[in-house]
Design a protein around this motif. Sequence first.
Motif, PDB file in Angstrom:
ATOM      1  N   VAL A  58     -35.642  -1.863   9.817  1.00 39.86           N
ATOM      2  CA  VAL A  58     -34.865  -2.243  11.005  1.00 39.86           C
ATOM      3  C   VAL A  58     -35.359  -1.482  12.235  1.00 39.86           C
ATOM      4  N   LYS A  59     -35.628  -0.168  12.071  1.00 38.68           N
ATOM      5  CA  LYS A  59     -36.150   0.619  13.200  1.00 38.68           C
ATOM      6  C   LYS A  59     -37.460   0.043  13.720  1.00 38.68           C
ATOM      7  N   SER A  60     -38.368  -0.258  12.801  1.00 32.69           N
ATOM      8  CA  SER A  60     -39.687  -0.763  13.187  1.00 32.69           C
ATOM      9  C   SER A  60     -39.578  -2.094  13.920  1.00 32.69           C
ATOM     10  N   LEU A  61     -38.741  -3.020  13.408  1.00 33.48           N
ATOM     11  CA  LEU A  61     -38.592  -4.333  14.040  1.00 33.48           C
ATOM     12  C   LEU A  61     -37.923  -4.215  15.403  1.00 33.48           C
ATOM     13  N   SER A  62     -36.924  -3.373  15.509  1.00 32.74           N
ATOM     14  CA  SER A  62     -36.193  -3.234  16.778  1.00 32.74           C
ATOM     15  C   SER A  62     -37.078  -2.665  17.873  1.00 32.74           C
ATOM     16  N   ARG A  63     -37.971  -1.713  17.496  1.00 36.33           N
ATOM     17  CA  ARG A  63     -38.843  -1.096  18.499  1.00 36.33           C
ATOM     18  C   ARG A  63     -39.963  -2.026  18.938  1.00 36.33           C
ATOM     19  N   VAL A  70     -30.709  -9.272  13.515  1.00 35.84           N
ATOM     20  CA  VAL A  70     -29.453  -9.346  12.762  1.00 35.84           C
ATOM     21  C   VAL A  70     -29.795  -9.117  11.287  1.00 35.84           C
ATOM     22  N   ALA A  71     -29.069  -8.217  10.631  1.00 34.67           N
ATOM     23  CA  ALA A  71     -29.348  -7.869   9.245  1.00 34.67           C
ATOM     24  C   ALA A  71     -28.413  -8.599   8.301  1.00 34.67           C
ATOM     25  N   LEU A  72     -28.951  -9.041   7.142  1.00 33.43           N
ATOM     26  CA  LEU A  72     -28.147  -9.648   6.079  1.00 33.43           C
ATOM     27  C   LEU A  72     -27.944  -8.605   4.985  1.00 33.43           C
ATOM     28  N   LEU A  73     -26.649  -8.300   4.693  1.00 32.99           N
ATOM     29  CA  LEU A  73     -26.306  -7.304   3.689  1.00 32.99           C
ATOM     30  C   LEU A  73     -25.661  -7.977   2.487  1.00 32.99           C
ATOM     31  N   ASN A  74     -25.688  -7.274   1.342  1.00 29.81           N
ATOM     32  CA  ASN A  74     -25.101  -7.821   0.117  1.00 29.81           C
ATOM     33  C   ASN A  74     -23.626  -7.503  -0.009  1.00 29.81           C
ATOM     34  N   GLU A  75     -23.183  -6.431   0.606  1.00 31.60           N
ATOM     35  CA  GLU A  75     -21.808  -6.018   0.423  1.00 31.60           C
ATOM     36  C   GLU A  75     -21.260  -5.439   1.713  1.00 31.60           C
ATOM     37  N   ASP A  76     -19.964  -5.356   1.755  1.00 34.66           N
ATOM     38  CA  ASP A  76     -19.289  -4.869   2.962  1.00 34.66           C
ATOM     39  C   ASP A  76     -19.204  -3.350   2.889  1.00 34.66           C
ATOM     40  N   ASP A  77     -20.300  -2.685   3.244  1.00 32.55           N
ATOM     41  CA  ASP A  77     -20.404  -1.232   3.191  1.00 32.55           C
ATOM     42  C   ASP A  77     -20.401  -0.702   4.619  1.00 32.55           C
ATOM     43  N   GLU A  78     -19.293  -0.022   5.017  1.00 32.60           N
ATOM     44  CA  GLU A  78     -19.171   0.431   6.397  1.00 32.60           C
ATOM     45  C   GLU A  78     -20.264   1.433   6.749  1.00 32.60           C
ATOM     46  N   ASN A  79     -20.573   2.355   5.823  1.00 31.61           N
ATOM     47  CA  ASN A  79     -21.602   3.362   6.105  1.00 31.61           C
ATOM     48  C   ASN A  79     -22.965   2.715   6.317  1.00 31.61           C
ATOM     49  N   ARG A  82     -23.019   0.829   9.601  1.00 32.44           N
ATOM     50  CA  ARG A  82     -23.131   1.740  10.741  1.00 32.44           C
ATOM     51  C   ARG A  82     -24.564   2.252  10.888  1.00 32.44           C
ATOM     52  N   ASP A  83     -25.214   2.574   9.765  1.00 29.98           N
ATOM     53  CA  ASP A  83     -26.598   3.045   9.822  1.00 29.98           C
ATOM     54  C   ASP A  83     -27.539   1.954  10.329  1.00 29.98           C
ATOM     55  N   ILE A  84     -27.287   0.720   9.917  1.00 26.02           N
ATOM     56  CA  ILE A  84     -28.131  -0.397  10.357  1.00 26.02           C
ATOM     57  C   ILE A  84     -28.031  -0.582  11.863  1.00 26.02           C
ATOM     58  N   LEU A  85     -26.826  -0.519  12.395  1.00 26.92           N
ATOM     59  CA  LEU A  85     -26.647  -0.672  13.845  1.00 26.92           C
ATOM     60  C   LEU A  85     -27.295   0.492  14.594  1.00 26.92           C
ATOM     61  N   ALA A  86     -27.156   1.716  14.041  1.00 23.60           N
ATOM     62  CA  ALA A  86     -27.764   2.871  14.693  1.00 23.60           C
ATOM     63  C   ALA A  86     -29.287   2.770  14.678  1.00 23.60           C
ATOM     64  N   ALA A  87     -29.832   2.089  13.699  1.00 23.89           N
ATOM     65  CA  ALA A  87     -31.279   1.941  13.603  1.00 23.89           C
ATOM     66  C   ALA A  87     -31.835   0.917  14.575  1.00 23.89           C
ATOM     67  N   GLY A  88     -30.952   0.133  15.226  1.00 18.48           N
ATOM     68  CA  GLY A  88     -31.435  -0.794  16.250  1.00 18.48           C
ATOM     69  C   GLY A  88     -31.016  -2.231  16.064  1.00 18.48           C
ATOM     70  N   ALA A  89     -30.342  -2.590  14.936  1.00 17.78           N
ATOM     71  CA  ALA A  89     -29.887  -3.969  14.754  1.00 17.78           C
ATOM     72  C   ALA A  89     -28.730  -4.266  15.718  1.00 17.78           C
ATOM     73  N   GLN A  90     -28.705  -5.513  16.218  1.00 21.35           N
ATOM     74  CA  GLN A  90     -27.605  -5.884  17.134  1.00 21.35           C
ATOM     75  C   GLN A  90     -26.330  -6.236  16.379  1.00 21.35           C
ATOM     76  N   ASP A  91     -26.457  -6.713  15.135  1.00 19.09           N
ATOM     77  CA  ASP A  91     -25.269  -7.061  14.355  1.00 19.09           C
ATOM     78  C   ASP A  91     -25.704  -7.270  12.904  1.00 19.09           C
ATOM     79  N   PHE A  92     -24.711  -7.566  12.026  1.00 17.76           N
ATOM     80  CA  PHE A  92     -25.029  -7.793  10.619  1.00 17.76           C
ATOM     81  C   PHE A  92     -24.098  -8.851  10.071  1.00 17.76           C
ATOM     82  N   LEU A  93     -24.507  -9.440   8.928  1.00 17.96           N
ATOM     83  CA  LEU A  93     -23.708 -10.441   8.226  1.00 17.96           C
ATOM     84  C   LEU A  93     -23.711 -10.128   6.734  1.00 17.96           C
ATOM     85  N   ILE A  94     -22.605 -10.414   6.048  1.00 15.11           N
ATOM     86  CA  ILE A  94     -22.522 -10.292   4.594  1.00 15.11           C
ATOM     87  C   ILE A  94     -22.922 -11.624   3.990  1.00 15.11           C
TER      88      ILE A  94
END
Length: 939
Positions: A58-63, A70-79, A82-94
């Motif tokens: 995510v960091k590499s793509l955002s830079r 936008v990241a696709l995740l397998n589960e609703d993991d708040e931590n 949060r790390d994905i957004l801090a790495a540069g993603a604008q949002d995520f989907l489960i």
Amino acid sequence: MNILFIGKNVLPDDFRSIPYNLLFVDNREKAQNIMQKEDVNALVVDLDLFAGEELDTVKSLSRSLSIPVVALLNEDDENLARDILAAGAQDFLIKERILPDQFRATLEFALNRKALLDKADRLLSRLTDYTTFRSPYHTVFMQVPHGMFLLDGNGNFVRVNTAFEQAFGCRDREIHGKPFVHVLPEDERDRFTSESSAFFNGENPSFVYDTQCHPEEGCRNLGIGFIAAHDGGERLRFSFGLIKDETEEVRERNELERAKENAEKATSAKSTFLANMSHEIRTPIHTIVGMSELLADTRLDEEQSEYVKQIQFSADVLLTLVNDILDFTKIEAGKLNLEIIDFDIYKVIEDSVDIVILKAHQKNLEVLCDIVPSVPDIVRGDPVRLRQILVNLVNNAVKFTEKGEIIIRVEKYQEDTEEVVIKFSVKDSGIGISKENQEKLFKSFSQSDSSTTRKFGGTGLGLSISRSLCELMQGEIGVESEPGKGATFWFTARFRKSMLTSDLEQDYKNSFESVRVLVVDDNATSRLILKKYFSYWGCYVTEAANGEDALKNLRKNAAENKVFDLVLIDLLMPGMDGWQLSSEINSDKTINLSKLILLTPAGMASAEAKMKLLKWFNGYLSKPVQVKELYDCVEKVLNEELDLEAGNIFDEDTEEVEVVRQSPDETIKESGTPAETIDNEKASPVRQKILIAEDHEINRQLFSAILGRLGYTLTLVGDGQEAVNAVSSDSFDLVFMDVQMPNMDGYAATEKLREMGFNNPIIAVTATAFKEDIEACYKSGMNDILPKPFKKKDLIPVLYKWLSSKSSFAGGESEEEQTRQCNPEETAVFDYETALDNFMGKKDVVIRVVKTFVEKASVQVDNLSENCKNGDMDAVRFDAHAIKGSSLNLGINRVGHFARELEIAARDKRKDDCEETFNCLKSAFDEFLSQLGGMKDFK
């Protein structure tokens, strides 16, 4: 609007109504290809494709991209979110809960958020520009005499100062907003982009780049330093740079380099002249030497032969003079430098002796080499110059000695953690040197007595050069002598310790433990040196000064049943020489069981050839004996090559002898060495007969190799019933009885033998160390226990213990033996070193035996799998016992331990435990096969 997916299509069919053009790829490279051809508005990434590297991806793509991610995740993991957004993603989907409206809203949010962030970046850049260059520091920035510049987060120019403009010949307004590579020559731009990528990606905090600029006043060499400024995170906001003019430094460095090259060329020219001169002088000398040797082989009268000898002598003196003067010239000019490399010091010492050994033997001089075992094998230094000193000293000793001996001794003198000082000495029995003449020895062009030049020849430079070489090696040189009593020249040299080891370097101490050796040599010093080596290796050493004493020792020890394993015989001895002694030994049945090694002076290969035709000796060595050649020869002679598990276990060129293997229908002949002959007509009365009851071929081969070489008569059987039959038809002094055997086990066979009145010792051979099994051995009538796996050093004490007494041994009492508890999980899968040790260091033998074990054990493991399921406990116990004995002898310890547990479980009829233990055994066997596949010796 184009939406690019990196990943599989996880969207339901009802997403077709979404007003987006959806593009799908399965990797990042394909995504980059599409973005180069199509306008992509947003990127959706399935992070399952980047397991373990989600945040870095995510960091590499955002830079690197200007579009929202936008990241696709397998589960609703708040931590994780949060790390994905801090790495540069604008949002995520489960992935499991994507709805059309939610998908559309997420993309719109991501696009809007990206646009706002970009706008904020532009405002921040403008604000930075304003606050930086509209402040009092602006004047300082512009007027500093060194070039300075400011770049934005993408590496584009924001501002440069006046010195920068002068250095690169450009204006601030001309390059504003352009990338830094714009001011570099075109042929440097690719290099700069490659070298600076880590800096602009935020991986390095600084970066230095060297280049040249071409203003009107001429080419200038510049060093450019970049320093990063971040926004509190990892994102690069801007970078600051400083330029240093290195033109003068580069010019001075180039001038020094040119001066160095000119000096080297001058030195090379001198060296070339010296080499050419050396070649021009040596060429005619070599011609004189060669032609005079050819002339000496023709028919000449006495007067002509004397003329040829004078020519040869003069040519040798002239060649030595040329070599010495060239070395002396280099030393005086300070041009002789030592080479520092790893080398085998034993080989250098022994090669140095070999160079002059023929001259010594022509004068009937005994030359001996005494290297103390503590001297390291490999050191770092100059082997060529060390050899030069040694050859000079040994050559002088030969030159000035008419009769007697020359002893070269090498010992460790000093040592610290990084270096070792070694002392070398050359002792002769020559003419000796007076005190007043010793002071002249190490001076240039001088000898102890001017008259020696006419008698012995020489330039008087050899010892002077040797002294200089010793000083270069941070050592000293000296002499101890009295007229008529010989001389001892010594020197020390300092060497660096090496990280390498030679092919044979190991702890030699006790490597031939308990081997009985007889050294036959008329030279007391030679016997002393050989005795020292053999004693260090753990041998029992006896000396004999002549053939008569040797025969007395051999017969006396044979009468006491103490056969010598090895006899070293000097060829040249007064009275009874080596040929006569070997003839006496080979013709006497009471003493011809020992292995013989012949010691011959160098240059007497014909004597060895004669002995080889007669097959009187098992090995041959040239004198002076080299320690590593001695070790190799002894090891080869004592440890005959075994091809265990195969039919032929000895060398192909050995004589055929009988090892009686008792079976129901046949007696089998195997090839072996004369020392293992048990033909009843040839066997001496002293030889004791031993019965080996062992069902496993590897262990039978080990017994045969070790006991046969020691001179015992062996009978080999495969089970307890055959052992009973053998004792019924023959007499034996001792029985080695395997505990677990088919048909009749060792316990039952021992009880039967005791009932039959067999009163000689029976030794249990077992890999089981449990107290109840040990007690069962003694209860059945066994006298002692030989644990498996066993080695020669384990077997010999048992023999000496039970065969040295004439009393009855039946019904030995039980002895308490401490059992060793071993966790199979903590043992090595395959201990290669143990396998080599068990088979006396023969690597090729171990390789063949291991490969045979793999073939047999693979079948046995398959059988165990089936029999464990079927509940055939007897079959399980039989195969487990076979695997246990083979694997432990070969150092396949984990397999061996699980096989032992499986054998015990089968013995106790614990079917469930058998199945569980078999799974552990199968896993250990697979681990062993995996490890074996990675070893180069078994590929």
